[in-house]
Design a protein around this motif. Structure first.
Motif, PDB file in Angstrom:
ATOM      1  N   THR A  78     -22.182   0.819   2.556  1.00  0.00           N
ATOM      2  CA  THR A  78     -21.013   0.001   2.198  1.00  0.00           C
ATOM      3  C   THR A  78     -19.726   0.774   2.451  1.00  0.00           C
ATOM      4  OG1 THR A  78     -22.366  -0.952   0.456  1.00  0.00           O
ATOM      5  CG2 THR A  78     -20.015  -1.403   0.364  1.00  0.00           C
ATOM      6  N   ARG A  79     -19.752   2.064   2.087  1.00  0.00           N
ATOM      7  CA  ARG A  79     -18.557   2.899   2.287  1.00  0.00           C
ATOM      8  C   ARG A  79     -18.181   2.971   3.760  1.00  0.00           C
ATOM      9  NH1 ARG A  79     -16.315   5.597  -1.888  1.00  0.00           N
ATOM     10  NH2 ARG A  79     -14.839   6.658  -0.545  1.00  0.00           N
ATOM     11  N   THR A  93     -16.930  -0.366   4.904  1.00  0.00           N
ATOM     12  CA  THR A  93     -15.572  -0.583   4.403  1.00  0.00           C
ATOM     13  C   THR A  93     -14.569   0.232   5.208  1.00  0.00           C
ATOM     14  OG1 THR A  93     -16.453  -0.928   2.203  1.00  0.00           O
ATOM     15  CG2 THR A  93     -14.114  -0.427   2.355  1.00  0.00           C
ATOM     16  N   LEU A 101     -14.110  -1.282   8.522  1.00  0.00           N
ATOM     17  CA  LEU A 101     -13.395  -2.552   8.358  1.00  0.00           C
ATOM     18  C   LEU A 101     -11.899  -2.303   8.155  1.00  0.00           C
ATOM     19  CD1 LEU A 101     -13.599  -5.687   7.875  1.00  0.00           C
ATOM     20  CD2 LEU A 101     -13.698  -5.134   5.442  1.00  0.00           C
ATOM     21  N   ARG A 102     -11.576  -1.306   7.307  1.00  0.00           N
ATOM     22  CA  ARG A 102     -10.159  -0.995   7.050  1.00  0.00           C
ATOM     23  C   ARG A 102      -9.482  -0.538   8.336  1.00  0.00           C
ATOM     24  NH1 ARG A 102     -10.306  -3.898   3.091  1.00  0.00           N
ATOM     25  NH2 ARG A 102     -11.162  -3.135   1.131  1.00  0.00           N
ATOM     26  N   ARG A 158       1.798  -6.815  13.803  1.00  0.00           N
ATOM     27  CA  ARG A 158       3.150  -6.406  13.439  1.00  0.00           C
ATOM     28  C   ARG A 158       4.032  -6.327  14.689  1.00  0.00           C
ATOM     29  NH1 ARG A 158       5.165  -4.116   8.670  1.00  0.00           N
ATOM     30  NH2 ARG A 158       3.140  -4.114   7.655  1.00  0.00           N
ATOM     31  N   GLU A 167       8.116   0.952   2.026  1.00  0.00           N
ATOM     32  CA  GLU A 167       6.666   0.787   1.951  1.00  0.00           C
ATOM     33  C   GLU A 167       5.973   2.153   1.909  1.00  0.00           C
ATOM     34  OE1 GLU A 167       5.257  -1.713   5.052  1.00  0.00           O
ATOM     35  OE2 GLU A 167       3.165  -1.153   4.713  1.00  0.00           O
ATOM     36  N   ILE A 181       3.585   3.559  -1.057  1.00  0.00           N
ATOM     37  CA  ILE A 181       2.204   3.995  -0.808  1.00  0.00           C
ATOM     38  C   ILE A 181       2.009   5.439  -1.252  1.00  0.00           C
ATOM     39  CG2 ILE A 181       0.528   4.490   1.016  1.00  0.00           C
ATOM     40  CD1 ILE A 181       1.585   2.006   2.456  1.00  0.00           C
ATOM     41  N   ILE A 206       1.595   5.576  -5.094  1.00  0.00           N
ATOM     42  CA  ILE A 206       0.331   5.145  -5.693  1.00  0.00           C
ATOM     43  C   ILE A 206      -0.845   5.879  -5.078  1.00  0.00           C
ATOM     44  CG2 ILE A 206       1.208   2.896  -6.390  1.00  0.00           C
ATOM     45  CD1 ILE A 206      -0.037   1.665  -4.016  1.00  0.00           C
ATOM     46  N   GLY A 207      -0.575   7.015  -4.427  1.00  0.00           N
ATOM     47  CA  GLY A 207      -1.661   7.914  -4.059  1.00  0.00           C
ATOM     48  C   GLY A 207      -2.201   7.738  -2.656  1.00  0.00           C
ATOM     49  N   GLY A 208      -1.385   7.202  -1.730  1.00  0.00           N
ATOM     50  CA  GLY A 208      -1.821   7.109  -0.343  1.00  0.00           C
ATOM     51  C   GLY A 208      -1.704   8.458   0.339  1.00  0.00           C
ATOM     52  N   THR A 209      -2.739   8.855   1.082  1.00  0.00           N
ATOM     53  CA  THR A 209      -2.697  10.138   1.789  1.00  0.00           C
ATOM     54  C   THR A 209      -1.839  10.000   3.046  1.00  0.00           C
ATOM     55  OG1 THR A 209      -4.681   9.508   2.981  1.00  0.00           O
ATOM     56  CG2 THR A 209      -4.984  10.850   1.029  1.00  0.00           C
ATOM     57  N   ASP A 210      -1.464  11.145   3.609  1.00  0.00           N
ATOM     58  CA  ASP A 210      -0.692  11.130   4.858  1.00  0.00           C
ATOM     59  C   ASP A 210      -1.477  10.411   5.951  1.00  0.00           C
ATOM     60  OD1 ASP A 210       1.333  12.424   3.673  1.00  0.00           O
ATOM     61  OD2 ASP A 210       0.968  14.383   4.585  1.00  0.00           O
ATOM     62  N   PHE A 254      -3.558   7.985   5.673  1.00  0.00           N
ATOM     63  CA  PHE A 254      -3.499   6.543   5.453  1.00  0.00           C
ATOM     64  C   PHE A 254      -2.175   5.979   5.947  1.00  0.00           C
ATOM     65  CE2 PHE A 254      -2.520   2.774   2.985  1.00  0.00           C
ATOM     66  CZ  PHE A 254      -3.718   2.089   2.975  1.00  0.00           C
ATOM     67  N   PRO A 268      -1.832  13.179  -3.456  1.00  0.00           N
ATOM     68  CA  PRO A 268      -2.262  11.772  -3.524  1.00  0.00           C
ATOM     69  C   PRO A 268      -3.430  11.551  -4.479  1.00  0.00           C
ATOM     70  CG  PRO A 268      -1.902  12.406  -1.249  1.00  0.00           C
ATOM     71  CD  PRO A 268      -1.755  13.652  -2.064  1.00  0.00           C
ATOM     72  N   ARG A 284      -2.279  11.508  -8.015  1.00  0.00           N
ATOM     73  CA  ARG A 284      -1.520  10.288  -8.333  1.00  0.00           C
ATOM     74  C   ARG A 284      -2.440   9.080  -8.531  1.00  0.00           C
ATOM     75  NH1 ARG A 284       3.265  11.044  -4.085  1.00  0.00           N
ATOM     76  NH2 ARG A 284       4.424  12.682  -5.170  1.00  0.00           N
ATOM     77  N   ARG A 285      -3.619   9.120  -7.909  1.00  0.00           N
ATOM     78  CA  ARG A 285      -4.537   7.984  -8.070  1.00  0.00           C
ATOM     79  C   ARG A 285      -5.029   7.856  -9.501  1.00  0.00           C
ATOM     80  NH1 ARG A 285      -8.087   8.381  -2.469  1.00  0.00           N
ATOM     81  NH2 ARG A 285      -6.254   8.348  -1.111  1.00  0.00           N
ATOM     82  N   LEU A 298       6.040  -4.645  -2.611  1.00  0.00           N
ATOM     83  CA  LEU A 298       6.226  -4.875  -1.176  1.00  0.00           C
ATOM     84  C   LEU A 298       6.491  -6.366  -0.983  1.00  0.00           C
ATOM     85  CD1 LEU A 298       3.367  -2.645   0.222  1.00  0.00           C
ATOM     86  CD2 LEU A 298       5.819  -2.214   0.317  1.00  0.00           C
ATOM     87  N   LEU A 350      -3.358  -2.887  -3.114  1.00  0.00           N
ATOM     88  CA  LEU A 350      -3.010  -1.686  -2.349  1.00  0.00           C
ATOM     89  C   LEU A 350      -3.656  -0.384  -2.853  1.00  0.00           C
ATOM     90  CD1 LEU A 350      -1.470  -1.102   0.188  1.00  0.00           C
ATOM     91  CD2 LEU A 350       0.591  -0.743  -1.161  1.00  0.00           C
ATOM     92  N   ILE A 398      -6.256   1.892  -0.595  1.00  0.00           N
ATOM     93  CA  ILE A 398      -5.994   3.308  -0.345  1.00  0.00           C
ATOM     94  C   ILE A 398      -7.204   4.160  -0.720  1.00  0.00           C
ATOM     95  CG2 ILE A 398      -4.696   5.265  -1.274  1.00  0.00           C
ATOM     96  CD1 ILE A 398      -2.239   3.414  -1.286  1.00  0.00           C
TER      97      ILE A 398
END
Lengths: 329, 222
Positions: free
Chosen positions: A24-25, A28, A31-32, A43, A231, A235, A238-242, A244, B75, B78-79, B91, B102, B106
């Motif tokens: 599944t991982r 996923t 898919l992402r 875009r 944006e 991101i 809320i913990g988005g990595t570089d 991402f 990151p 922060r999660r 957004l 979101l 992530i």
């Protein structure tokens, strides 16, 4: 026995869910990626005009060196036929008797490396010289003909390349009746030398324009990053990595490169198409079967690959340079 | 859960935002952070969320000394912290659902899980019917609730809020605070910066008061 089965069952049970979780991982994850891949395409389609302008610039920058490469290939193909113009002149010693000379001509005609042998006797040479040079009177003042007889050898096609002709020349030089053997292919060698220079020029142009593509894309992606500044900040919050955050921009670079090379391909195909008819007409006047050829499959793949690679490189540089500057406060 | 040991924060230019701050928030505790604007409330929250680094002293979150966290690891820290902003920070080109989803995207949750958790979070803030709306179509209070749903959707152990009721009328403010209490009741550590003293005293939780960067009052114990 029953206990063993139960335990085996438990082991199977404990393996298969984690197996499923991994699957599944992975699914996923893929898919992402696919979502971002096509999302970045979507875009770009939201700003069709600026996207078109950018891809057009990239397309032209790629089409220029690639188109010149095609032109050069065609010239090379055309000049390949010019090897048949290679000739070797054998100047015989003036004391060689006429029968001996005929023997040599016969021997040369039997050689498989030789396609044609023309003999110009001393008398013929003198007549020709008198006719063409205008120094006839001066020659009359001499008490004997100073010109040697000449055998002009045209090598067979296989032996007409510069290297093979040189080898043939070396053999002829060993004939003891031959005073001087000379290869008449200087102008072909000059043509080749010129084409080498042009090829080098095309390569340099390609590198410069490739650099241009990287810079244009770098700037485009930089603007995209600035437009999505809010944006990116959210991101990051809320913990988005570089990685991402980088992903959609890299995929944008991919698409720019892809469509840029597509436009380059179309431009070259159009140009070849437009030129092929007049070129065929010209070739017909020279009784030649030559026809203009465009990009072959390998070159198309190479063009696409180069475009995509430059696109990725440009966006990678822009993202690496500007993403660090954007930090939430 | 949140431990500040003699923390100083001096901004470039020599301004001291925090001076010798000491406190400990136990797991599952709820507290308010108050004081005049410029007293250092936001700076304190920023240190927890690693938006700023302490100049001196230690900040330990969930057993992790933030001094030792490299840039690449930020990151992941922060999660584990849900942050709610006064200006919501949504957004605007994405639907309510996508906004809330979101953090899960992530972190690499599967689509099924994302759908399930987003709906659970939206249900909790009473916005299930608005999942397909865009933030501009929502009122201020609703936007704030979307922000809250996004902060809690991946079930972080810590929830931070910076003036979450700053722009809302008293009734809505109380509603939002009640929401925080609900999360606290299921074990989330909650720290809310607010200068709405009337509302804070009404809630009856621990209150930390900052004055010019110093912790001058701590109503609760631990």
């Amino acid at each position: 026995m029953a206990k063993q089965q139960r335990e085996a069952g438990r082991v199977r049970d404990s393996v298969s869910p984690s197996d499923r979780a991994i699957r599944t991982r992975v699914r996923t994850y893929l898919l992402r990626h696919a979502q971002v891949f096509f999302g970045s395409l979507g875009r770009l389609s939201k700003t069709p005009f600026s996207t078109f302008m950018t891809t057009m610039v990239i397309g032209i920058a790629l089409a220029l060196p690639a188109g010149l490469h095609v032109l050069l290939q065609n010239v090379q193909q055309l000049s390949g036929g010019l090897d048949s113009a290679t000739q070797i002149s054998l100047f015989l010693k003036t004391d060689t008797s006429e029968p001996r000379t005929q023997e040599i001509v016969k021997r040369l005609r039997k050689m498989s490396e030789v396609r044609q042998v023309d003999y110009v006797s001393r008398q013929q040479a003198l007549e020709e010289f008198t006719r063409l040079s205008g120094f006839g009177d001066a020659l009359k003042a001499l008490d004997q003909n100073p010109l040697p007889s000449v055998i002009v050898v045209t090598p067979a096609l296989r032996h007409a390349t510069p290297d093979a002709a040189e080898r043939l020349l070396a053999r002829f030089k060993l004939f003891k009746e031959v005073d001087l053997a000379q290869l008449d292919m200087q102008w072909i060698q000059r043509l080749y030398a010129i084409m080498d220079i042009v090829q080098r020029g095309v390569q340099i142009l390609g590198v410069i324009l490739g650099l241009g593509v990287v810079l244009v894309l770098g700037n485009t992606i930089r603007l995209a990053i600035q437009n999505r500044r809010d944006e990116i900040i959210i991101i990051k919050l809320i913990g988005g990595t570089d990685a991402f955050i980088r992903r959609p921009f890299l995929y944008s670079g991919f698409w720019y490169g892809f469509f840029g090379s597509l436009i380059a391909f179309l431009l070259i195909s159009l140009a070849v198409n437009a030129l092929s008819e007049p070129v065929a007409g010209l070739a017909l006047l020279y009784r030649s079967q030559f026809s203009l050829s465009g990009l072959n499959a390998t070159e198309v793949v190479l063009l696409g690959g180069t475009g995509i690679l430059l696109g990725l490189l440009g966006s990678w540089l822009a993202v690496g340079r500007h993403l660090r500057d954007i930090e939430p406060t | 859960m949140i431990r500040f040991s003699n923390v100083n924060k001096r901004y470039t230019g020599g301004y001291d935002a925090l001076v010798g701050v000491n406190f400990h928030l136990a797991p599952g505790e709820m507290a308010f952070l108050t004081g005049h604007s410029g007293a250092g409330k936001s700076t304190l929250l920023k240190l927890i969320a690693l938006l700023e680094r302490a100049s001196r002293g230690q900040v330990v979150i969930n057993g992790q000394n933030l001094d030792k966290v490299s840039r690449r690891r930020i990151p992941y820290i922060r999660r584990n912290i849900g942050i709610i902003f006064q200006d919501h920070r949504l957004l605007f080109d994405r639907t309510v659902f996508d906004n809330v989803a979101l953090p899960l995207i992530i972190s690499g949750f599967s689509s099924n899980e994302v759908g399930r958790r987003v709906r659970a979070a939206l249900d909790k803030v009473n916005l299930l019917r608005k999942e397909k709306s865009y933030p501009v179509m929502l009122s201020g209070g609703e936007q704030q609730r979307v922000g809250i749903a996004r902060a809690i959707v991946n079930k972080p152990p810590i929830l931070l809020a910076d003036e979450p009721t700053g722009n809302l009328d008293p009734e809505l403010s109380e509603e939002i605070m009640k929401l925080f209490e609900q999360f606290n009741q299921v074990g989330v550590t909650v720290l809310i910066a607010s200068h709405d003293l009337a509302l804070i005293s009404q809630m009856g939780h621990r209150v930390l008061t900052l004055t010019k960067g110093k912790l001058t009052q701590d109503s609760g114990a631990s």
